[in-house]
Scaffold this motif. Structure first.
Motif, PDB file in Angstrom:
ATOM      1  N   VAL A  58      40.311  49.011 -23.843  1.00 52.78           N
ATOM      2  CA  VAL A  58      39.022  49.659 -24.102  1.00 52.78           C
ATOM      3  C   VAL A  58      39.085  50.327 -25.468  1.00 52.78           C
ATOM      4  N   ASN A  59      38.220  49.892 -26.385  1.00 53.19           N
ATOM      5  CA  ASN A  59      38.109  50.524 -27.693  1.00 53.19           C
ATOM      6  C   ASN A  59      37.002  51.572 -27.610  1.00 53.19           C
ATOM      7  N   VAL A  60      37.307  52.809 -27.957  1.00 60.58           N
ATOM      8  CA  VAL A  60      36.359  53.913 -27.799  1.00 60.58           C
ATOM      9  C   VAL A  60      35.405  53.948 -28.989  1.00 60.58           C
ATOM     10  N   THR A  61      34.095  53.958 -28.687  1.00 63.79           N
ATOM     11  CA  THR A  61      33.051  54.076 -29.702  1.00 63.79           C
ATOM     12  C   THR A  61      32.266  55.357 -29.444  1.00 63.79           C
ATOM     13  N   SER A  62      31.351  55.682 -30.335  1.00 64.42           N
ATOM     14  CA  SER A  62      30.587  56.927 -30.207  1.00 64.42           C
ATOM     15  C   SER A  62      29.632  56.909 -29.019  1.00 64.42           C
ATOM     16  N   ASP A  63      29.217  55.731 -28.566  1.00 67.27           N
ATOM     17  CA  ASP A  63      28.313  55.642 -27.418  1.00 67.27           C
ATOM     18  C   ASP A  63      29.006  55.983 -26.104  1.00 67.27           C
ATOM     19  N   MET A  64      30.318  55.934 -26.077  1.00 66.23           N
ATOM     20  CA  MET A  64      31.080  56.148 -24.847  1.00 66.23           C
ATOM     21  C   MET A  64      31.381  57.617 -24.567  1.00 66.23           C
ATOM     22  N   ILE A  65      31.137  58.506 -25.515  1.00 63.72           N
ATOM     23  CA  ILE A  65      31.489  59.915 -25.351  1.00 63.72           C
ATOM     24  C   ILE A  65      30.705  60.519 -24.192  1.00 63.72           C
ATOM     25  N   GLY A  66      31.408  61.218 -23.313  1.00 64.66           N
ATOM     26  CA  GLY A  66      30.792  61.832 -22.148  1.00 64.66           C
ATOM     27  C   GLY A  66      30.897  60.988 -20.897  1.00 64.66           C
ATOM     28  N   HIS A  67      31.257  59.716 -21.035  1.00 63.68           N
ATOM     29  CA  HIS A  67      31.446  58.828 -19.887  1.00 63.68           C
ATOM     30  C   HIS A  67      32.915  58.841 -19.486  1.00 63.68           C
ATOM     31  N   LYS A  68      33.222  58.193 -18.379  1.00 66.50           N
ATOM     32  CA  LYS A  68      34.601  58.110 -17.911  1.00 66.50           C
ATOM     33  C   LYS A  68      35.172  56.738 -18.245  1.00 66.50           C
ATOM     34  N   PHE A  69      36.502  56.661 -18.360  1.00 65.45           N
ATOM     35  CA  PHE A  69      37.149  55.399 -18.709  1.00 65.45           C
ATOM     36  C   PHE A  69      36.920  54.330 -17.642  1.00 65.45           C
ATOM     37  N   GLY A  70      36.779  54.731 -16.389  1.00 67.43           N
ATOM     38  CA  GLY A  70      36.590  53.781 -15.307  1.00 67.43           C
ATOM     39  C   GLY A  70      35.301  53.000 -15.404  1.00 67.43           C
ATOM     40  N   GLU A  71      34.318  53.509 -16.137  1.00 63.23           N
ATOM     41  CA  GLU A  71      33.047  52.812 -16.286  1.00 63.23           C
ATOM     42  C   GLU A  71      33.175  51.580 -17.167  1.00 63.23           C
ATOM     43  N   PHE A  72      34.226  51.495 -17.944  1.00 70.67           N
ATOM     44  CA  PHE A  72      34.380  50.402 -18.894  1.00 70.67           C
ATOM     45  C   PHE A  72      35.470  49.410 -18.503  1.00 70.67           C
ATOM     46  N   SER A  73      36.111  49.612 -17.366  1.00 73.85           N
ATOM     47  CA  SER A  73      37.075  48.627 -16.863  1.00 73.85           C
ATOM     48  C   SER A  73      36.614  48.221 -15.466  1.00 73.85           C
ATOM     49  N   PHE A  74      35.968  47.097 -15.392  1.00 70.62           N
ATOM     50  CA  PHE A  74      35.356  46.651 -14.149  1.00 70.62           C
ATOM     51  C   PHE A  74      36.407  46.196 -13.150  1.00 70.62           C
ATOM     52  N   THR A  75      36.215  46.547 -11.882  1.00 67.28           N
ATOM     53  CA  THR A  75      37.188  46.229 -10.847  1.00 67.28           C
ATOM     54  C   THR A  75      36.848  44.951 -10.111  1.00 67.28           C
ATOM     55  N   ARG A  76      35.640  44.459 -10.272  1.00 71.18           N
ATOM     56  CA  ARG A  76      35.227  43.243  -9.565  1.00 71.18           C
ATOM     57  C   ARG A  76      34.854  42.168 -10.562  1.00 71.18           C
ATOM     58  N   SER A  77      35.267  40.954 -10.255  1.00 73.92           N
ATOM     59  CA  SER A  77      34.930  39.847 -11.139  1.00 73.92           C
ATOM     60  C   SER A  77      33.602  39.236 -10.708  1.00 73.92           C
ATOM     61  N   LYS A  78      32.966  38.543 -11.626  1.00 72.64           N
ATOM     62  CA  LYS A  78      31.683  37.921 -11.319  1.00 72.64           C
ATOM     63  C   LYS A  78      31.912  36.700 -10.445  1.00 72.64           C
ATOM     64  N   PHE A  79      31.035  36.531  -9.450  1.00 74.69           N
ATOM     65  CA  PHE A  79      31.169  35.438  -8.501  1.00 74.69           C
ATOM     66  C   PHE A  79      30.201  34.326  -8.863  1.00 74.69           C
ATOM     67  N   ALA A  80      30.680  33.090  -8.765  1.00 74.23           N
ATOM     68  CA  ALA A  80      29.824  31.920  -8.980  1.00 74.23           C
ATOM     69  C   ALA A  80      30.262  30.842  -7.992  1.00 74.23           C
ATOM     70  N   PHE A  81      29.299  30.185  -7.374  1.00 77.09           N
ATOM     71  CA  PHE A  81      29.619  29.094  -6.472  1.00 77.09           C
ATOM     72  C   PHE A  81      30.169  27.916  -7.260  1.00 77.09           C
ATOM     73  N   LYS A  82      31.127  27.236  -6.662  1.00 77.96           N
ATOM     74  CA  LYS A  82      31.697  26.055  -7.302  1.00 77.96           C
ATOM     75  C   LYS A  82      30.786  24.860  -7.013  1.00 77.96           C
ATOM     76  N   LYS A  83      30.569  24.043  -8.022  1.00 79.32           N
ATOM     77  CA  LYS A  83      29.737  22.869  -7.856  1.00 79.32           C
ATOM     78  C   LYS A  83      30.553  21.770  -7.216  1.00 79.32           C
ATOM     79  N   LYS A  84      29.938  21.085  -6.248  1.00 79.05           N
ATOM     80  CA  LYS A  84      30.623  19.984  -5.609  1.00 79.05           C
ATOM     81  C   LYS A  84      30.419  18.720  -6.407  1.00 79.05           C
ATOM     82  N   SER A  85      31.463  17.916  -6.508  1.00 80.34           N
ATOM     83  CA  SER A  85      31.340  16.643  -7.227  1.00 80.34           C
ATOM     84  C   SER A  85      31.010  15.534  -6.238  1.00 80.34           C
ATOM     85  N   LYS A  86      30.177  14.608  -6.672  1.00 79.71           N
ATOM     86  CA  LYS A  86      29.789  13.484  -5.812  1.00 79.71           C
ATOM     87  C   LYS A  86      30.894  12.429  -5.858  1.00 79.71           C
ATOM     88  N   LYS A  87      31.156  11.836  -4.699  1.00 80.43           N
ATOM     89  CA  LYS A  87      32.203  10.814  -4.630  1.00 80.43           C
ATOM     90  C   LYS A  87      31.621   9.430  -4.712  1.00 80.43           C
TER      91      LYS A  87
END
Length: 87
Positions: A58-87
């Motif tokens: 996490v690189n600290v910028t002026s917009d981050m002042i007053g926030h907590k470090f935990g807000e910038f390190s996400f604990t959950r990854s984005k979910f996407a359904f896997k596409k099925k391939s046709k046989k």
């Protein structure tokens, strides 16, 4: 629920001590706790914040002042359904 104002912001004391030592040696990498608040003296520094699995840079910028470090390190990854391939 927010922290009471008379207590002031929670800042890990180890981060401040390390930041002073690192500025003398011109390095920018520190480990920070997710619950620590970002203060103006942290500007321009690079912190590693643990998200439960690995450390995120996490690189600290002026917009981050007053926030907590935990807000910038996400604990959950984005979910996407896997596409099925046709046989």
């Amino acid at each position: 629920m927010s922290r009471s104002k008379w207590k002031g912001p929670y800042i890990n004391v180890e981060n401040i001590n390390e930041l002073n030592n690192i500025k003398k040696h011109h390095q920018n990498i520190l480990k920070a706790s997710r619950s620590s608040e970002i203060i103006p003296s942290f500007l321009g520094a690079t912190f590693y914040v643990h998200n439960g699995k690995n450390f995120i840079e996490v690189n600290v910028t002026s917009d981050m002042i007053g926030h907590k470090f935990g807000e910038f390190s996400f604990t959950r990854s984005k979910f996407a359904f896997k596409k099925k391939s046709k046989k």
